[in-house]
Design a protein around this motif. Structure first.
Motif, PDB file in Angstrom:
ATOM      1  N   PRO A  91      -2.124  10.989  11.145  1.00 13.56           N
ATOM      2  CA  PRO A  91      -2.305   9.644  10.570  1.00 13.56           C
ATOM      3  C   PRO A  91      -2.333   9.689   9.042  1.00 13.56           C
ATOM      4  O   PRO A  91      -3.392   9.657   8.411  1.00 13.56           O
ATOM      5  CB  PRO A  91      -3.652   9.212  11.153  1.00 13.56           C
ATOM      6  N   ARG A  92      -1.165   9.751   8.437  1.00 14.00           N
ATOM      7  CA  ARG A  92      -1.079   9.947   6.994  1.00 14.00           C
ATOM      8  C   ARG A  92      -1.806   8.861   6.200  1.00 14.00           C
ATOM      9  O   ARG A  92      -2.551   9.158   5.259  1.00 14.00           O
ATOM     10  CB  ARG A  92       0.394  10.014   6.560  1.00 14.00           C
ATOM     11  N   GLU A  93      -1.567   7.618   6.570  1.00 15.68           N
ATOM     12  CA  GLU A  93      -2.192   6.531   5.810  1.00 15.68           C
ATOM     13  C   GLU A  93      -3.702   6.540   5.988  1.00 15.68           C
ATOM     14  O   GLU A  93      -4.462   6.313   5.042  1.00 15.68           O
ATOM     15  CB  GLU A  93      -1.612   5.180   6.243  1.00 15.68           C
ATOM     16  N   LEU A  94      -4.148   6.803   7.198  1.00 18.65           N
ATOM     17  CA  LEU A  94      -5.581   6.851   7.470  1.00 18.65           C
ATOM     18  C   LEU A  94      -6.232   7.982   6.681  1.00 18.65           C
ATOM     19  O   LEU A  94      -7.306   7.812   6.086  1.00 18.65           O
ATOM     20  CB  LEU A  94      -5.809   7.047   8.972  1.00 18.65           C
ATOM     21  N   TRP A  95      -5.578   9.141   6.671  1.00 21.43           N
ATOM     22  CA  TRP A  95      -6.131  10.286   5.938  1.00 21.43           C
ATOM     23  C   TRP A  95      -6.114  10.019   4.426  1.00 21.43           C
ATOM     24  O   TRP A  95      -7.091  10.328   3.731  1.00 21.43           O
ATOM     25  CB  TRP A  95      -5.337  11.545   6.271  1.00 21.43           C
ATOM     26  N   ALA A  96      -5.026   9.447   3.940  1.00 22.23           N
ATOM     27  CA  ALA A  96      -4.957   9.131   2.512  1.00 22.23           C
ATOM     28  C   ALA A  96      -6.058   8.149   2.123  1.00 22.23           C
ATOM     29  O   ALA A  96      -6.681   8.273   1.057  1.00 22.23           O
ATOM     30  CB  ALA A  96      -3.580   8.561   2.165  1.00 22.23           C
ATOM     31  N   SER A  97      -6.317   7.175   2.984  1.00 20.36           N
ATOM     32  CA  SER A  97      -7.378   6.207   2.714  1.00 20.36           C
ATOM     33  C   SER A  97      -8.741   6.884   2.687  1.00 20.36           C
ATOM     34  O   SER A  97      -9.594   6.569   1.832  1.00 20.36           O
ATOM     35  CB  SER A  97      -7.358   5.110   3.779  1.00 20.36           C
TER      36      SER A  97
ATOM     37  N   ARG B 259      -9.067   8.761  -0.532  1.00 24.46           N
ATOM     38  CA  ARG B 259      -9.336   7.824  -1.637  1.00 24.46           C
ATOM     39  C   ARG B 259     -10.795   7.366  -1.618  1.00 24.46           C
ATOM     40  O   ARG B 259     -11.428   7.231  -2.674  1.00 24.46           O
ATOM     41  CB  ARG B 259      -8.392   6.621  -1.553  1.00 24.46           C
TER      42      ARG B 259
END
Length: 468
Positions: A122-128, A131
């Motif tokens: 989950p790239r977006e979840l991990w990036a979030s 952050r």
């Protein structure tokens, strides 16, 4: 005397540094050999139209670095020990396993070796989550961390493992590690320091474990596995006082350790003052009924629970943990402090955030749906096209263990399937003794349609290898 070609960018400034860089590069590239005499600072300054002080500063810098030597009456020369750099060669790329594209024929081979779907990370979840960690962490949290790992992650793991795996976990019993391999290697080193010379492992077992143990001073003792799990009687007859097992879903056979064997194993550990290392590598992926609780919950003073996010998120994160008895947890913590200080901080806080918000649970539910659908497609294709094959371990995990028809040549099947674009893992390397031919077929990396098509290829290969 050598003529030097030292282009200068006067607009960029720092002329002394530019001259030093140019001379340094000339030595490294072999254009200035050892012993070569350089122009005097006055002559070079005149040639470059700079002040003599600029050249003197450049020469002094290179003398300090060891590239030049300067002696009264002999001028400035390239140092005798200065050598040109070796030509750059392409370094070999380290690979945990060979890419499917190099093993299988065709433009897009199907990879049916055990492993997770890396595209599901989950790239977006991990990036979030990263952050969030960057936004909320106080500055002091970016200093050298606790060797046991960020308290926030250990607290979240304690709750999660207690809820999902029935573990007896508390933050001070958890040490964050760089994956299960790190846990096993470190425990092996500590056991060897305590006088252990052997560690029992299942037979069959993942073939990558054996080098870890030997590299850290322990000799693996193979203990057979049957339909009820590890043979505890054979373990008791061995010289080992520590054992590593996969009780929730034995790798590779998929057998679940039977209740009576669980009790026998704990009794053995108590009777020999031993240790059980529980590799909980894929227990979260169970499809047909609730997961079996971890062995560590039965006796937290005799069992170390080792887990990671390598299957649930991605191996590249190198995030894992050990839930250990108090004394051993303190030793693991001290070992980390004495060897690598601790693991990465931001990633630990990101995982803690996913656990705390329920995002990790939601991600796992989605993965289970995906993998269950793939498992069902694979098992149905095997039932339809290879009815003589015996399929084991279907209730959990990311692979099934498929015993081939009697007399089938396992190596030939793997090789011929690869030639037709289907990359498979044979079971033979995982056994220490002769065993019926079998394949360990993963369904994590391929969709339903490709799984079904691959089984048809496998049927054709087996028919050619074993016409009877």
């Amino acid at each position: 005397m050598t003529d030097l070609h030292l282009p200068l960018d006067r607009a960029a400034g720092r002329l002394s540094a530019q001259i030093a860089a140019g001379l340094r590069a000339a030595v490294r590239q072999g254009r200035l050999a050892a012993g070569t005499r350089l122009p005097s600072s006055r002559d070079l300054a005149r040639d470059l139209d700079v002040s003599r002080g600029v050249v003197v500063a450049a020469y002094e810098q290179l003398v300090a670095e060891g590239f030049l030597v300067s002696r009264r009456g002999d001028g400035t020369r390239v140092a005798p020990l200065a050598r040109p750099d070796e030509p750059l060669r392409s370094a070999p790329v380290w690979r945990h396993e060979e890419p499917a594209g190099e093993l299988g024929s065709g433009p897009s081979p199907v990879d049916l070796r055990p492993g997770p779907d890396l595209a599901a990370f989950p790239r977006e979840l991990w990036a979030s989550a990263i952050r969030t960690a960057l936004r909320t962490l106080p500055s002091e949290a970016l200093s050298y961390p606790d060797p046991a790992g960020a308290f926030e992650l250990r607290a979240e793991l304690a709750g999660y493992l207690g809820r999902v795996r029935a573990a007896h976990a508390a933050p001070d019993r958890i040490v964050v590690m760089n994956g299960v391999a790190h846990v096993v290697s470190t425990l092996a080193r500590l056991l060897a320091a305590d006088g252990h010379t052997a560690l029992a492992v299942e037979d069959p077992a993942g073939h990558r474990q054996i080098p870890w143990l030997r590299a850290n001073g322990l000799e693996p003792v193979r203990i057979g596995v049957d339909s009820h799990g590890i043979d505890v009687a054979a373990l008791a007859a061995s010289p080992a006082r520590a054992v590593m097992i996969t009780p929730a879903h034995q790798f590779p056979t998929g057998v679940v350790l039977a209740p009576d064997r669980r009790a026998e194993l704990i009794e053995w550990a108590r009777s020999v003052d031993g240790l059980v290392i529980e590799d909980d590598y894929d227990a979260e992926f169970r499809y047909d009924r609730e997961p079996v609780g971890c062995l560590q919950g039965l006796d937290p003073e005799r069992v170390v629970l080792a887990g990671s996010v390598s299957k649930s998120l991605a191996p590249a994160l190198r995030l894992g943990w050990a839930v250990a008895p108090d004394r051993l947890a303190r030793r693991l913590r001290r070992h980390r402090a004495a060897t690598d200080i601790a693991g990465p901080v931001l990633e630990q806080h990101a995982l803690a955030h996913l656990l705390a918000t329920g995002s990790y649970d939601r991600h796992l539910r989605a993965l289970r749906r995906r993998y269950r659908s793939r498992r069902d497609a694979l098992v149905e294709a095997l039932r339809r096209h290879l009815p003589r094959a015996r399929v084991q371990g279907v209730a959990a995990g990311l692979h099934v263990y498929v015993e081939l028809p009697e007399g089938c040549d396992e190596d030939k099947v793997v090789a011929m399937a690869a030639e037709r674009g289907v990359v498979l893992q044979g079971a033979a390397p995982m056994w220490s003794r002769p065993a019926p031919p079998a394949l360990v077929i993963g369904y994590g990396r391929a969709g339903e349609a490709r799984l079904a098509a691959s089984v048809q290829v496998l049927r054709q290969v087996i028919a050619e290898v074993n016409p009877g």
